[in-house]
Design an enzyme around this catalytic site. Structure first.
Site, mmCIF file in Angstrom:
data_model
loop_
_atom_site.group_PDB
_atom_site.id
_atom_site.type_symbol
_atom_site.label_atom_id
_atom_site.label_comp_id
_atom_site.label_asym_id
_atom_site.label_seq_id
_atom_site.Cartn_x
_atom_site.Cartn_y
_atom_site.Cartn_z
ATOM 1 N N TRP A 127 -11.874 -31.957 -2.785
ATOM 2 C CA TRP A 127 -11.897 -33.161 -1.939
ATOM 3 C C TRP A 127 -12.519 -32.860 -0.586
ATOM 4 C CZ3 TRP A 127 -7.591 -34.895 1.764
ATOM 5 C CH2 TRP A 127 -6.895 -33.815 2.288
ATOM 6 N N ASP A 128 -12.657 -31.574 -0.247
ATOM 7 C CA ASP A 128 -13.326 -31.155 0.982
ATOM 8 C C ASP A 128 -14.665 -31.877 1.127
ATOM 9 O OD1 ASP A 128 -11.568 -29.200 -0.113
ATOM 10 O OD2 ASP A 128 -12.352 -27.656 1.218
ATOM 11 N N GLU A 152 0.128 -28.468 0.414
ATOM 12 C CA GLU A 152 0.368 -27.809 -0.873
ATOM 13 C C GLU A 152 1.602 -26.920 -0.901
ATOM 14 O OE1 GLU A 152 -3.421 -25.939 -1.563
ATOM 15 O OE2 GLU A 152 -4.313 -27.806 -2.318
ATOM 16 N N LYS A 202 1.538 -27.376 5.252
ATOM 17 C CA LYS A 202 0.337 -26.525 5.335
ATOM 18 C C LYS A 202 -0.763 -27.192 6.160
ATOM 19 C CE LYS A 202 -2.907 -24.288 2.126
ATOM 20 N NZ LYS A 202 -3.344 -24.238 0.725
ATOM 21 N N GLN A 203 -0.893 -28.497 6.025
ATOM 22 C CA GLN A 203 -2.008 -29.194 6.669
ATOM 23 C C GLN A 203 -1.676 -30.670 6.819
ATOM 24 O OE1 GLN A 203 -3.940 -27.999 2.855
ATOM 25 N NE2 GLN A 203 -5.376 -29.613 3.412
#
Ligand code: BGC
Length: 747
Positions: free
Chosen positions: A328-329, A469, A578-579
């Site tokens: 998806w980046d 994640e 994580k993000q």
């Protein structure tokens, strides 16, 4: 623009980092930046060439190394690591797309050697790379130059002791003016034809050696002391699917040799000069930010595939991290830049997804769903390429189980999101009829079958992994549910538009077999999609997240290494993430939230985010900028821009962090300049970092090319190429911008 980056250290470890950040590429070939005079495991990357590999399904192939060069002077091999190195300097010139290297050393026998090289991967000729080099010594003697095509290359694998060979040599050949290697991938899917030739200005003795390592031409030349000798090495790396590929490759080699280095370099510079006319960002008052941002843009452009059999890989053409897989980046982080600046290139990457729609449909079916489910990691055939197990030991006894393959489903909605984003920017009706609508409809179908009905909650999505994640098998991940809802609503909106418009759009509806009842169901599901609890304005990341053990981190740090071991071990049982996850949804679907709610969520999650992924900071930077957290926004922006230049994640040697690169550009565009498309209108609400005196760049909007300059006091927009009048909303002021006119709004 004059941008060059200098590097002066030498050690094999540092050289691997330079390898990534000094990579040159042209959307077909990628050549890493390690010096040609030293051995390395990295060969050439050829975009789109994948092969089967254990555990990871398919991976980008480490193809034969052609850039290498061995030198022997008076019997002494000239490796830079085995003599006294007096000077080592590398310079990447992103304006010209070239890499220069200077070496000065004193050999063990006391000879001074001066070496200088200039390499390019040709912008206009996709199969061509060139290395021009100069040699000088303080003694006379015999210089032997060995120009190899090194076929003894393999991919590093999940274990350092295991290397995976992907190239099978079909033929090694040579003639008076070439050496050649014809290779096939082990699965026989791809052929590579590699030819090379070293052209000296002097008379030389030439011979050729073949060995298990490949083929090399050997030139011997008597050199005088203190005279500069110049050579040019021509390289062709071709993977075209034509029957007489070898002849074509050799013909191209002869053609470029005839043209000579200077002409070819002039063409190449012209290519980059054209690119920069569109891509360059000027930042007055902050040269450092300007340089770093353009450095990232340079690497994004080099990595963008020239054809649609593959899309942009997460770590580019720069290394083997994530095995050349597409995540998806690409859609969420990198494509917005291309959509705004090079929409035709972005379109190809969207067509790649459409090409793989059949594979995505099979994937959905395999998992018991309908419509199209895009794989979390995608390769050249569009099938799921995420490993489900990675062995930690050589015998494969200790295995790490990876669940993203089965659970990270938001990718499917992300792809539809970007198709709509592309349409908003380009109004490309034809693209939508041929590709875009079908992607949106088939993905909406997927969500309708993926979602379950819960008597109490409404429509729920169970057992997923969101962008964060750390937490697996969760129910109702905020990001996933909201993006799924968006995807379903896109299905409804575009269905209605297609009926209204008729013609090719309506044909697509018929071709895909979309029925009215189906669309009504999408609408009903979308309206009743459940979102996790909201306490004090803060959305719970997924069901049960608020009940986890709390732990907070310094928002200025990066990664997990700073955490105590006991926290690291149970990270998924804590509130650490994580993000960006909830904040990522609020960024992408900004219109659904008021700024107060975004602030509450930002303040809550920012101290619980480790930023272990380079995808985290760009989103937090944009939202920080909207919230007026200027220092934090600027700090994160610079960290995105420096991700690889400063090796902030410690794994730059594995490839470039292209999501951070595309993310940095989005911080500028969506964050600092506050640009948004709403209906037919471009909204601009800037919040420049206070040290910026002005920022200037261009972007394309529905056939017009707009140049924008923002200072702390005014916004200037020029409609340079367009034929259409554009609607603008600059800080709440509505205006019409006619072709070849400019608008200035002062504040
Ligand atoms: C991130 C993902 C990302 C992947 C590839 C992971 O560490 O969590 O969001 O897609 O890296 O860059």
């Amino acid at each position: 623009m004059k941008f060059s980056f200098q590097f002066r250290e030498y050690s094999p470890k540092i050289e691997e980092i330079y390898g990534t950040i000094l990579t040159l590429g042209n959307g077909h070939i990628g050549i890493r930046g390690e010096i040609e005079l030293e051995p390395t495991v990295y060969g050439t990357t050829v975009i789109g060439i994948y092969d089967y590999t254990p555990y990871f399904y398919r991976e980008i192939v480490n193809a034969p190394r052609v850039i290498g060069l061995d030198m022997i002077f008076n019997g002494e091999p000239i490796n830079i690591s085995t003599h006294k190195l007096l000077k080592y300097e590398k310079e990447l010139d992103i304006e010209k797309g070239s890499l220069k290297t200077w070496v000065e050393l004193e050999t063990n026998k006391g000879t001074r050697i001066y070496y200088e090289s200039l390499r390019i991967v040709h912008g206009k000729r996709k199969n061509v790379a060139l290395l021009k080099f100069k040699f000088k010594t303080d003694k006379k003697g015999v210089l032997t130059l060995i120009n190899p095509i090194d076929i003894d290359v393999a991919n590093p694998s999940y274990r350092p002791e295991i290397l995976v060979k992907h190239c099978d040599v079909e033929e090694l050949d040579f003639g008076e003016d070439f050496i050649y290697a014809g290779v096939k991938t082990i699965d026989r899917k791809y052929t590579l034809d590699i030819a090379s030739s070293l052209l000296p200005n002097e008379k030389v003795d030439r011979s050729v050696i073949k060995s298990a390592k490949g083929i090399a031409e050997v030139l011997s030349i008597e050199v005088e002391a203190n005279r500069v000798y110049e050579f040019v090495k021509y390289m062709i790396i071709s993977s075209e699917k034509v029957p007489d590929l070898k002849d074509k490759a050799l013909k191209e080699l002869r053609e470029v040799k005839k043209l000579g280095f200077n002409k070819l370099f002039a063409e190449h510079k012209e290519y980059w000069s054209e690119i920069w006319k569109k891509a360059k960002v000027e930042i007055y008052g902050d040269e450092e930010a300007e340089k770093c941002l353009n450095f990232n843009i340079f690497h994004l452009i080099q990595s963008l595939p020239r054809d649609s059999n593959i899309s942009l890989a997460a770590r580019g053409i720069h290394g083997f991290g994530y095995r050349g897989h597409v995540f998806w980046d690409t859609e969420i982080y990198a494509l917005p830049f291309f959509i705004a600046v090079f929409p035709e290139d972005a379109k190809r990457m969207l067509i790649y997804r459409h090409k793989n729609l059949e594979a995505a449909k099979k994937n959905a079916k395999l998992n018991g769903y309908e419509g199209a489910q895009f794989p979390w990691e995608s390769v050249d055939d569009g099938y799921e390429a995420t490993p489900s197990l990675i062995p930690l030991d050589m015998m494969g006894k200790e295995l790490v189980r990876i669940y993203t393959r089965e659970e990270e489903h938001h990718i499917t909605a992300d792809i539809s999101y970007i198709v709509d984003f592309y349409y908003k920017f380009t109004n490309d009706e034809d693209f939508m009829a041929k590709y875009g609508l079908e992607i949106i409809f088939e993905t909406a179908r997927f969500w309708a079958s993926r979602i379950e009905f819960d008597e109490k909650k409404g429509y729920v999505i169970k057992k997923v992994i969101g962008p964060d994640e750390y937490h697996e098998h969760v129910d109702n991940n905020f990001f996933t549910n909201l993006m799924a809802k968006h995807n379903l609503l896109l299905g409804v909106t575009y269905y209605k538009k297609a009926l209204k418009r008729g013609g090719t759009w309506k044909d697509t509806v018929d071709r895909v077999g979309i029925r009215e009842e189906e669309v009504q169901k999408w609408n009903e599901i979308a309206k009743k999609i459940y979102l996790p609890r909201q306490i004090d304005g803060v959305f719970e990341e997924f069901d049960g997240y608020f009940d986890l053990e709390d732990y907070s981190v310094d928002p200025h740090g990066i990664g997990e290494a700073r955490l105590p071991e006991e926290i690291r071990k149970k990270i998924g049982k804590t509130k650490l993430i994580k993000q960006a996850d909830v904040i990522a949804a609020q960024y992408l679907l900004k219109d659904q939230f008021d700024i107060k709610t975004i602030k509450k969520n930002f303040d809550y999650y920012i101290v619980r985010t480790t930023h272990a992924s380079s995808l985290s900071m760009p989103i937090y930077a944009i939202v920080a900028s909207w919230l007026g957290y200027e220092d934090l926004a600027y700090e994160y922006f610079m960290k995105c821009a420096y991700a690889d230049l400063k090796n902030l994640y410690g794994n730059t040697h594995d490839g470039f962090h292209l999501a951070a690169a595309g993310g940095a550009w989005q911080v500028l565009f969506r964050g600092f300049c506050g640009i948004d498309i709403e209906g037919n209108c471009i909204k601009i609400a800037p919040r420049l970092p206070s040290k910026w005196k002005a920022v200037k760049f261009g972007f394309s909007f529905r056939g017009a090319w707009l140049e924008i300059k923002i200072t702390p006091k005014e916004v200037v927009v020029k409609n340079v190429e367009g034929k259409k009048t554009i609607k603008l909303d600059i800080l709440g002021k509505e205006l019409l911008l006619r072709p070849n006119e400019q608008i200035v709004v002062s504040f």
